[in-house]
Structure formats: C-alpha cells, structure tokens
Design a protein around this motif. Structure first.
Motif, PDB file in Angstrom:
ATOM      1  N   PRO A 852      85.515 -55.580 122.108  1.00 44.53           N
ATOM      2  CA  PRO A 852      84.736 -55.821 120.602  1.00 44.53           C
ATOM      3  C   PRO A 852      84.784 -54.718 119.470  1.00 44.53           C
ATOM      4  O   PRO A 852      84.176 -54.697 118.512  1.00 44.53           O
ATOM      5  N   ILE A 853      85.784 -54.116 119.565  1.00 38.94           N
ATOM      6  CA  ILE A 853      86.198 -52.929 118.591  1.00 38.94           C
ATOM      7  C   ILE A 853      87.522 -53.371 118.049  1.00 38.94           C
ATOM      8  O   ILE A 853      88.328 -53.645 118.533  1.00 38.94           O
ATOM      9  N   ILE A 854      87.389 -53.287 116.662  1.00 38.62           N
ATOM     10  CA  ILE A 854      88.626 -53.768 115.769  1.00 38.62           C
ATOM     11  C   ILE A 854      89.288 -52.279 115.807  1.00 38.62           C
ATOM     12  O   ILE A 854      88.909 -51.454 115.323  1.00 38.62           O
ATOM     13  N   LEU A 855      90.731 -52.710 115.966  1.00 39.67           N
ATOM     14  CA  LEU A 855      91.596 -51.713 115.823  1.00 39.67           C
ATOM     15  C   LEU A 855      92.465 -51.673 114.595  1.00 39.67           C
ATOM     16  O   LEU A 855      92.985 -52.805 114.257  1.00 39.67           O
ATOM     17  N   THR A 856      92.560 -50.495 113.846  1.00 33.70           N
ATOM     18  CA  THR A 856      93.319 -50.752 112.667  1.00 33.70           C
ATOM     19  C   THR A 856      94.309 -49.624 112.971  1.00 33.70           C
ATOM     20  O   THR A 856      94.095 -48.469 113.684  1.00 33.70           O
ATOM     21  N   SER A 857      95.274 -49.398 111.855  1.00 28.97           N
ATOM     22  CA  SER A 857      96.222 -48.416 112.000  1.00 28.97           C
ATOM     23  C   SER A 857      96.809 -47.760 110.760  1.00 28.97           C
ATOM     24  O   SER A 857      96.518 -48.434 109.753  1.00 28.97           O
ATOM     25  N   GLY A 858      97.352 -46.625 110.804  1.00 31.67           N
ATOM     26  CA  GLY A 858      97.938 -46.077 109.371  1.00 31.67           C
ATOM     27  C   GLY A 858      98.602 -44.831 109.556  1.00 31.67           C
ATOM     28  O   GLY A 858      99.035 -44.320 110.860  1.00 31.67           O
ATOM     29  N   ARG A 859      98.697 -44.037 108.716  1.00 26.90           N
ATOM     30  CA  ARG A 859      99.414 -42.879 108.534  1.00 26.90           C
ATOM     31  C   ARG A 859      98.711 -41.460 108.474  1.00 26.90           C
ATOM     32  O   ARG A 859      97.736 -41.384 108.349  1.00 26.90           O
ATOM     33  N   LEU A 860      99.562 -40.446 108.918  1.00 24.59           N
ATOM     34  CA  LEU A 860      99.025 -39.130 108.711  1.00 24.59           C
ATOM     35  C   LEU A 860      99.998 -38.356 107.850  1.00 24.59           C
ATOM     36  O   LEU A 860     101.118 -38.651 107.607  1.00 24.59           O
ATOM     37  N   VAL A 861      99.603 -37.217 107.210  1.00 27.17           N
ATOM     38  CA  VAL A 861     100.525 -36.553 106.106  1.00 27.17           C
ATOM     39  C   VAL A 861     101.617 -36.031 106.937  1.00 27.17           C
ATOM     40  O   VAL A 861     102.354 -35.885 106.372  1.00 27.17           O
ATOM     41  N   GLU A 862     101.297 -35.816 107.982  1.00 27.42           N
ATOM     42  CA  GLU A 862     102.453 -34.679 108.499  1.00 27.42           C
ATOM     43  C   GLU A 862     103.634 -35.490 109.250  1.00 27.42           C
ATOM     44  O   GLU A 862     104.595 -34.782 109.395  1.00 27.42           O
ATOM     45  N   TYR A 863     103.375 -36.724 109.700  1.00 28.38           N
ATOM     46  CA  TYR A 863     104.761 -37.586 110.175  1.00 28.38           C
ATOM     47  C   TYR A 863     104.678 -38.687 109.300  1.00 28.38           C
ATOM     48  O   TYR A 863     104.180 -39.172 108.515  1.00 28.38           O
ATOM     49  N   GLU A 864     106.015 -39.344 109.521  1.00 27.65           N
ATOM     50  CA  GLU A 864     106.371 -40.412 109.054  1.00 27.65           C
ATOM     51  C   GLU A 864     107.116 -41.440 109.754  1.00 27.65           C
ATOM     52  O   GLU A 864     107.616 -41.315 110.844  1.00 27.65           O
ATOM     53  N   THR A 981      93.319 -55.866 115.024  1.00 26.54           N
ATOM     54  CA  THR A 981      93.452 -56.652 116.343  1.00 26.54           C
ATOM     55  C   THR A 981      92.074 -56.149 117.041  1.00 26.54           C
ATOM     56  O   THR A 981      91.044 -55.450 116.442  1.00 26.54           O
ATOM     57  N   LEU A 982      92.138 -56.525 118.491  1.00 30.22           N
ATOM     58  CA  LEU A 982      90.718 -55.995 119.050  1.00 30.22           C
ATOM     59  C   LEU A 982      91.182 -55.018 119.950  1.00 30.22           C
ATOM     60  O   LEU A 982      92.075 -54.973 120.773  1.00 30.22           O
ATOM     61  N   CYS A 983      90.213 -53.945 120.369  1.00 29.76           N
ATOM     62  CA  CYS A 983      90.422 -53.370 121.550  1.00 29.76           C
ATOM     63  C   CYS A 983      89.146 -52.955 122.234  1.00 29.76           C
ATOM     64  O   CYS A 983      88.153 -53.321 121.760  1.00 29.76           O
ATOM     65  N   GLN A 984      89.242 -52.270 123.470  1.00 32.99           N
ATOM     66  CA  GLN A 984      88.203 -51.752 124.095  1.00 32.99           C
ATOM     67  C   GLN A 984      88.556 -50.117 124.473  1.00 32.99           C
ATOM     68  O   GLN A 984      89.812 -49.728 124.399  1.00 32.99           O
TER      69      GLN A 984
END
Lengths: 988, 68
Positions: A852-864, A981-984
C-alpha cells in the motif's frame, strides 16, 4: 540517514555496526574507521604524532621545502562542474585549495568535492587487472586481460553477431573518452552503446530536443541569479547539486525571488523554499496542466511569444481544459488555491525558471513530463531570456558531454542520429570508407514473424537501452530483434545497482558468457552474482589521473589537468580503448587522425577530431588551446554573466567554457552560448532562435478526414541583428545561393562543399559542411545556421503528441487507471514493452492492497550514483553509514516501526525484499516512502562483502533500492520507472 | 562510548583531525576559521558549540569573489 551532526548523541544512536555485517551496534567515528580497516592508514598515523608535530602539520601534509605545483581540474562528481585546485609535491596530491577563481563554485565545495583527493589516495581502489577463476579473484596482467577478452569477443561475434556485445559507457568519461568509446562501438559494429543518461535525463533530452531543438539545459546555474521566480519540480538540488544552491540562494536573497518546490518529499531544497507543494508521485502532467488551466483561464499567458514562437499551443489548451481545480486536486492531491497561487506567481513574476531532475524524468511518462514542463515555460514566454529557461540539472560530472558525444543507442556523436547521412558524415570525418563501417554490422534474419534486416538497416536502427540489457540477455533469442540475444557486457564506469528489477538482472548476469568491468572500483556488477568464470576487472584511473575536457550541465566545457599519474596499475580510458581497438584489429583505421604516444591516444588530438565533426551542436569552436586558456583565466569570468571582459587577452568576450553551441572554427572566435534561443542577442554574442529541426510546416491529419496545417517557422521573431526578419529554415548551400550569400564563401569552402555534395551540392547542409563555410557566412549575416523556427507545443512524432496524464504502472490509485491507463504494449528498442499488461495484472492481483505504500527514490549529498566510489571514500562513508527508508510517522506507528530500527521493504515483483533501517519522519507524506539509491553490497538481506576482491570492498555497504523497484519503461527512450512503485514495510 | 572517552584514547576529535590532517576541508569557511588554534585541547560541551566565526583571509576572499 539525514541526521543533525551537531547532536552527536542523537546521531550515534542511528549508527550501525556496518563493518561487522548485519549485527547492529553503536559506533562512534573512531571505532567506525578502525573497524572498517581504515585506522591502519591516515588516522592512526596522525593520531600517534606528538602534539607538537600535529601543530606543525596544521597546513596539511605538505612537506616544507619541497616544490609544490598547482594543478587545476574539475570535480568528478555532479554536473555543476566545480573547479578543483590541487597542490602536488613529488607527484603526490598533498593539498587542496579553494577554487576561488572558478566562476562556478567560487571557493565552495560540498562534502564530495572537498574529499576528492581521497580518490587518488585510493586504498580501496582496484589495483590491477583481475579475473574470476572458478569463483576466485586472480591477479593478471594487462596484456593477458586484453588478449583473453578480445579473443572471447571475437568468438561471440562469430557465433552470435556484433550486437551480442553490449558497450555500456560512462558519464565519468571525459568528452574525449566518451567520443572514443562511441567510435569503438561504431567500429565494432553495434548501436548498443549507452551510458548513464539513459537512466537520468534521456527523457529530458528527447523531450526538450523535440520541443525546441537541442537536448540540454537552456541557461546556467549562474544565470539563476537573474530569476524572479525559481521552481524546482522533482529536483532536490540541495543534495544532488549542492553548490548550485549558492547561485539559487544568492538570487533568492538579492532579487527577493520566489522559490517554489514541488516534490512528494519535503527535501533539503524544500527547506529553503518560499512555498512547498506536496504532490503525489507520478502526477507531474496533471500538476502542470492544473497550473496552466489557471494561466489560460485568467489570460496570464504571453500571447505575443506564443504567436511568434510556438506551434500547436491550441492543442495543449484543449487538453489543459480537462484539468480544472477539482480534477487536478483529485489526481495530484494539491489544494486548488495553492496551485492557483503558484501558477500566478510563475506567470506574472518573471523571469521564471523551471528546474527539474530525475523526479520528473524517471517515469514511464518521462518524456511527456518534460514536454509538459516545456509547455509551461513556452506559455509564459520564459524561454530564451536571462533568468528564465529550462534549467535541467544533469547528474554526473560529464553526463551532458557523454550524451553530446553520442554514448546513446539512437545517435552517432553530436546528435547526428543513425541515418545514412549521419554515418557518411562521420565516415568523412574519420576518413574511413562508409562501406567498411556498414560491413561491421550484423545481418539480422527474420524472427518470430518480424522481417529480416540488411546490414544497412541494422546500422540505422537504435540499439538496446541500458535499462533492459538483462532482458536482452535472458529473453529467448527469438524475442530480441537482433541476430542473437546478448552474450557479453563491456561495462566502463557504470554501477550495477542503478536500474530497477535487480533480481532479474542477477539472473541475466549469471547467463552472460563474458562480463568486463572497467572502473576505478569494482562495482556491484562484480560482486552481486554467482558467476564463477568469464569475468574481468580492469582498473581505470579517475579524471584526476589524466587530461581531457568535460561539459558541465550548463554546456560549459572545462579542461582538466592531470593531477597525478594513474595510481597502482590503473590506466586511463584512452589507452584501454586503444588497446582494445588494436586487439580487435581496427586501431589503424580508428586512430588514423589521432596521435598515439606509448599506446595512449593524445586527448588534445581527440578533441580536435570532435571539433572537425561537431558542427551540428557547435562543438567545433572549443579547441584544446581555447579551453586551456579558459582554465588559465578562470578568475576573469563574471559570476553572473559568465562572460570575460572584452579586453582580457586570449579569452576576452568569451563565455566561460565556451558553452555549446560555439559556432564555426576556433579561429573565428565565437564566444559560446550562455543562454539558448535568446533573440535579444546577436548570434555572434551567443544569441539564438528555436531550431528548425522538423521542417517548415506540419499538416495534422485528423481521423474525420479534415486537417490543420501548422507553420513551424517563427513569425516576426528573429535574433538581434539578423538580416532575415522572419522565420527561416536551416541552411544549405542551395539556400545560400538563393540569397546570393554564396559569394561570401571562399574558394576552398566551395570546393569542400562540392566534394561532399557530389552530384547535388545544393543539398549540403550546414551540419555536414566540413569547411565550416556555411556557418561562417550565416554568422556574418546575423542568422542561425540551424534556422529560425517555432517551438513545438505538440510533438507530432511522439506517442502522445500532447502529453496526457497516465497513472504509474504500480499505482495506489487503482480507481484512476481506467480513465488514465498507461500506454498500450508495444515493441520498442528491439523488445516488447509490456507496461500495459503489467499494470493490468497488478490491478487484477490487487497489488495495491498488499503493497500500500508508494516507494520513491533519490540522492544524498554524501554519495553519488551507484555509490561505489563515494562509499569507498572514508570521509564520506563516515557521514552516511546505513541504507535507510524514510517512512511517514503515521505509517510507522501503524506498523510498530521505531526510528532507527531494522525493517524489511518488500516489492511487488520477484518476491523482492530489502533489509534497511527506518527513518521515521514527516518529510514524506502518509503512504509514501523514500529510499536513496547509492547503496549496494547487500542483496535481499545478505551481506556480500566477501564477494569483492580483497581490499576493494567499499567501506559502506547496504541494500540497493533497485532490488525492490519494478517494471516500467518510457516508450520514447526506454527510461525506467525509478520514482513510483509500491511496497510494503514491516519491522524486521 | 562518549566523546570524552574518545578523546582520551586518541587525543583528537573530528574538528582537530580535519584541521591537522588535510587541506581537503579548507573549502568550508568555518573550519578554516579555527585554523590558528592549538590542535589537541579537550573541549567542554559549551566550548564545542560556541560561536567560532572569524573573518580570516579565506573568509574575506570568499565574500569578495562571491560579491557579498
């Protein structure tokens, strides 16, 4: 995890015993470094010094009395292009000074830029070539590696064809490396040559190029200082492009600019905003149409701009009418009055700039998203002006340049495409026979009812996108529209954790006959699968250990000097590419016009060849001599205009880095183009018009038999000083003749044009005129060689000419799918894109209930990026020790999940799961979770540290978000769905 | 392990380490500002969080080139 560093106690509570494997524990900095095996190096050495010695060492490990050299280079992480100033003694990089002279960063660095010196100290670097022998990593020499790999490639070629070898290149190449790699693919005989742009901004390039001509950021980071309204959508620049924020925040402060952030997540960028708008992931088109509904309804659009410079806006207007406040709020979740306020601000408080990143691009509707953004800019007249524009922040340090150089399955270098004319152009530049190149390609037999292809047809057909190489490996040969499925991956500088469906990828990795990973660090590719043989690791040096040019996001091209020699046994890309070309038997032809010294092609000479062929994109004027002069005079360039005063020697009047297009030959000294399509400037001052790339008229035939004709040339708009005061098509020798301008060409220029044109010299266009004469004459008459067109609000050649909202494949809003379905299944890029079937099956199986949970993704300042390089850097590794998931407080409470506790995140495909730490926060809305994408080295709960060659394992390992992300591909570019996407999530 | 114990063991905290160890940290102006202080003195909690801003040459240069 994002933690407040000042509160040492609070942050420690979240640190895990990562070095000890999965066991959780509390680690302070010192124990962290010691248990990571780092204390043996610098920390312990310095820690054991007496206090007196420490004081003496205050300035750093610079040795007194030894001559220091200063070397200038560019940060190898993001696309901002920060200058790096290195201090070198006895061939060792001993110190780093602030690059006060760079107009891009003016003395600043982020955490990554401040720690780049570690890349060449490199105790975790791959030190020599290695191969896997019955599951054991074994040291070998370079000659053996090249010989064995080359023999295997030739064997695969004989059995399965050239298309069975995939060339995955890198945004970490210099321009010269990227160009050589593309050329290598061409000489090998395949169009399956790709790089990271596929997974970050391929949809941007396709979207903006189809709108107004070129696939790039229209303005610059610096120019945002001129904006009155700054919108970020799907961009967390504060972490992904930290130093760009310097320009944004200065502009905000000095101009009192509005800074509006639209994002599903309250990011660090949002923390600086004057207005934050939370959207449901994957509803960008609905949001933009919802804004434009208010703009059209209230007459806030720029009517003159639209009339003069935009075609097809009436079609957009018709679609926008469907997106009144009620429907927009129902789909996007944004309150109607908030969106009205944002729309009014954007339309009225100009100049307004629109910034987007992977939050907008990594979708099944990525190209359509981009075109919706472009339409908002066009409707409000915000393109082609200082302070406005589409400020597309690209990802890696040379992703713009590598894209320009054609590391792309759909094009030869500089966007010439794959048509016969393009191949013939490059054959002339390379001085090889067109027939030789054609003979390198496979003939494809008829398969599964699809017709056979000749070599010529095959060389003009786009290759396989990097998002689906593993499908092309594991699918039956009949299902892949080429001679055979993939058998070998040649991976130069690309992480293995960057694309969704990793469980599927692992299976395909195990099926490959040959896997070659050429990289400073062994990436996820080398550790994640159960391969036992046929795997090679080649140590490649970083851009600090070689020379070359790189193009920042704003199209400025910067030369980097070699700081130190390649460390250990690593080599630069140039040499390794040359050695492969030699082994494969075509080095003489491939390097015909490029000087090679000790097996190493000279980068200056490679750039000169790029200059000789790169007319279409204005990569012709940036000679190595001019770029080096820019490096020498960096401090002369203005912080806002990027221009050097006219009286400065060598670079006077130039824009910094000669941002492309830099028209004509170097000697005519075009200054570069700071802002694309800017009619307020003369073309010789970097002025421009929209590019006439799609003909002069378009006849839109409707189903009822009627049709509408659209004039695609500009009307009454032209760049300053133009002798033609209306729209005009792109230039050919024939058009010059009609205007009587052909008499301005020199005899030599006419001779070259005639030679290229053969029987029909009038058809020779500006982009294939190797004399540069047509361009030179155009400039003298104040016109753009590429023509003066309208931007296309509707791109008739694309699947949805006017973007329409389509629900993500895995959406929680199953109620909306009937009205807004994803596109029908179809064959694209040699394989089936079955998005519609997957969406339908997800609904039928009730996936949204179980996940039921939308999963999104992105960056962190420390890594690339995939993160191997940065996770191997002890200064950065210390700052982010754990992979985590951000989960909303309400969702966490419902599941009994505590902040800092371990959780399983499970995905709807392949029974995938990932064990990560929970960061319970209201940064994400209820029903939304976020994971960073830089981690690797754990796979579905298993620590794979032992799979790396000894001593090369990154300090920090963690689960990859792409273990649980899922199916979905943009029909135009093959971009994956990385953002919805979706996740649990369950407590572990 | 507390901060104090950590210092006893190794004699340096994070801030001192950066100061002593490397030019890599110079870009952060606040770190530079402390550059002239002795390296290894133990800090109390209040000392650790005190204002450290000093207008050094580095800081002045930063302001100049960025037009503040």
């Amino acid at each position: 995890m994002l933690t407040k560093r000042k509160e040492a106690v609070a942050s420690r509570a979240r640190l895990s015993g990562l070095a000890a494997g999965l066991a959780s524990g509390v680690l302070d900095r010192r124990s962290f470094l010691r248990r990571s095996g780092l204390a043996a190096g610098g920390v312990a050495a310095i820690g054991s010094l007496s206090l007196g010695a420490v004081r003496k060492a205050e300035a750093g490990p610079v040795v007194a009395g030894v001559k220091s050299e200063i070397k200038k280079n560019v940060c190898t992480h993001c696309s901002v292009g920060c200058g790096v100033v290195a201090e070198v003694q006895n061939g060792v990089w001993v110190g780093q000074e602030p690059a006060y002279d760079s107009p891009i960063n003016r003395g600043s660095h982020c955490a990554k830029g401040a720690s780049v010196r570690e890349l060449v100290h490199g105790d975790r670097r791959l030190k020599y070539p290695m191969k896997l022998v019955n599951g054991e990593w074994t040291r070998i020499g370079w000659d053996q590696a090249i010989n064995e790999i080359g023999d295997k490639m030739n064997e695969i070629r004989a059995k399965s064809g050239a298309d069975s070898v995939y060339w995955l290149g890198s945004a970490k190449f210099s321009n010269e490396g990227a160009y050589l790699f593309r050329k290598l693919g061409a000489f090998w005989g395949t169009n399956s040559v790709d790089h990271q742009a596929r997974i970050c901004h391929s949809t941007t390039v396709a979207g903006v190029a189809n709108t107004w001509g070129y696939g790039a950021q229209t303005n610059s980071y610096n120019d945002i200082r001129n904006a009155k309204t700054i919108v970020f959508m799907g961009s967390n620049a504060a972490e992904a492009h930290p130093v760009s924020l310097q320009h944004v925040l200065s502009g905000k402060e000095i101009n009192r600019a509005n800074m509006i952030v639209l994002d599903p997540r309250f990011t660090r960028t949002a923390a600086h905003a004057t207005e934050y708008v939370r959207i449901r992931p994957g509803t960008d088109i609905a949001v933009i149409w919802g804004m434009m509904w208010h703009i059209f309804k209230n007459g806030w659009e720029d009517k003159e701009f639209i009339a003069q410079r935009v075609a097809g806006m009436d079609l957009v207007r018709a679609e926008v009418e469907k997106w009144g406040p009620e429907e927009t709020e129902r789909v996007t979740g944004i309150p109607g009055d908030q969106l009205k306020r944002v729309a009014e601000t954007f339309a009225k408080q100009r100049p307004s700039t629109f910034i987007w990143c992977m939050g907008g691009t990594q979708h099944t509707v990525g190209t359509a998203n981009v075109r919706a953004y472009c339409n908002l800019l066009l409707a409000t007249g915000n393109v082609g002006v200082f302070g406005g524009g589409a400020n597309i922040f690209r990802g890696h340090c040379n992703v713009q340049g590598a894209t320009d150089m054609g590391l792309d399955i759909t094009s030869l270098p500089l966007y010439y495409g794959l048509v016969e004319g393009a191949w013939k152009h490059w054959a002339r530049v390379w001085e090889v026979e067109y027939d030789f190149l054609q003979a390198r390609f496979d003939e494809v037999p008829a398969k599964s009812g699809r017709p056979a292809r000749t070599r010529k047809e095959n060389m003009e057909l786009p290759g396989i996108p990097s998002t689906r190489w593993f499908d092309a490996t594991s699918f039956k040969s009949d299902d892949v529209d080429q001679r055979d499925s993939l058998k070998a991956m040649m991976i130069f500088g690309h992480g293995g954790n960057t694309v969704p469906r990793m469980p599927d990828m692992v299976k395909a990795l195990e099926q490959l006959e040959l896997l070659v990973v050429a990289d400073p660090h062994p990436t996820t590719f080398s550790a994640i699968s159960g391969r036992k043989n046929g795997t090679y690791l080649l140590p490649i040096c970083t851009q600090f250990e070689t020379e070359g040019s790189r193009s920042a996001s704003n199209r400025s091209i910067q030369w980097g000097e070699k700081v130190v020699n390649p460390i250990f046994e690593s080599k630069d890309d140039y040499e390794v590419i040359y050695r492969f070309a030699t082994k494969l038997g075509f080095a003489d032809k491939m390097f015909k016009n490029i000087k090679v010294e000790n097996n190493r092609p000279v980068p200056e000479d490679i750039l000169r060849e790029i200059n000789r062929g790169g007319w279409s994109t204005g990569y012709s004027g940036q000679s190595p001599e001019r770029l080096k002069a820019h490096l020498r005079h960096r401090e002369k360039f203005d912080l806002v205009t990027l221009r050097a005063p006219a009286d400065v020697p060598e670079v006077g009047g130039d824009y910094y880095g000669l941002p492309w297009p830099c028209w004509g030959k170097p000697e005519i000294r075009h200054p570069g183009t700071h802002t694309l399509y800017n009619t307020n400037l003369h073309v010789k001052d970097g002025g421009g018009t929209f590019r006439a790339r799609f003909g002069t008229v378009y006849e839109d035939k409707k189903a009822d038999g009627t049709s509408t004709t659209y004039n695609l040339l500009a009307e009454g708009s032209y760049s300053k000083g133009s002798e033609l005061t209306d729209g005009y098509p792109e230039f050919t020798y024939g058009i010059l003749k009609k205007l009587g301008w052909d008499k301005d060409l020199t005899e030599d220029e006419v001779a070259t044009i005639t030679k290229i044109g053969g029987a029909n010299p009038d058809a020779v266009g500006w982009a294939i005129d190797l004399s540069g004469g047509i361009i030179r004459v155009c400039l003298d008459h104040g016109v753009l060689p590429y023509g003066n067109a309208k931007a296309r609000a509707a791109a008739w050649n694309l699947p949805d000419p006017v973007p329409v909202h389509r629900e993500p494949i895995y959406t929680p809003r199953v109620d909306l799918v009937a009205k807004y379905p994803t596109r029908p299944d179809g064959r694209q890029f040699r394989m089936m894109n079955a998005g519609f079937s997957v969406q339908k099956a997800a609904i039928e199986k009730g996936i949204a209930k179980d996940f039921p949970i939308i999963l999104t993704s992105g960056r962190l300042v420390e890594y690339e990026g995939g993160g191997e390089e940065t996770r191997s850097n002890k200064w950065l590794a210390e700052l982010q020790q754990d992979m985590f998931v951000e989960i909303n407080t309400a969702d966490a409470a419902q599941r009994g999940i505590a902040d800092g506790g371990w959780v399983w995140v499970s995905g709807p495909e392949n029974k995938s799961k990932a064990k990560v730490k929970a960061l319970v926060t209201d940064r994400v809305g209820k029903g939304v979770a976020f994971m960073p994408f830089h981690f690797g080295g754990w796979f579905q709960g298993v620590d794979q540290r032992g799979n790396y060659p000894k001593g090369t394992d990154p300090i920090v390992l963690g689960e990859s978000v792409n273990t649980v992300t899922t199916y979905g591909y943009d029909p135009v570019t093959g971009m994956h769905e990385g953002k919805v996407t979706l996740c649990q999530i369950q407590a572990a | 392990m507390s901060k104090v114990e950590q210092k006893k063991e190794g004699g340096m905290d994070r801030r001192s380490f950066f100061r002593a160890g490397s030019g890599a940290a110079v870009a952060a102006a606040t770190v530079v500002a402390t550059g002239a202080e002795p390296a290894a003195a133990a800090e109390s909690a209040s000392e650790r969080t005190k204002a450290r801003y000093k207008e050094t040459e580095h800081v002045k240069t930063f302001y100049r080139v960025n037009r503040y």
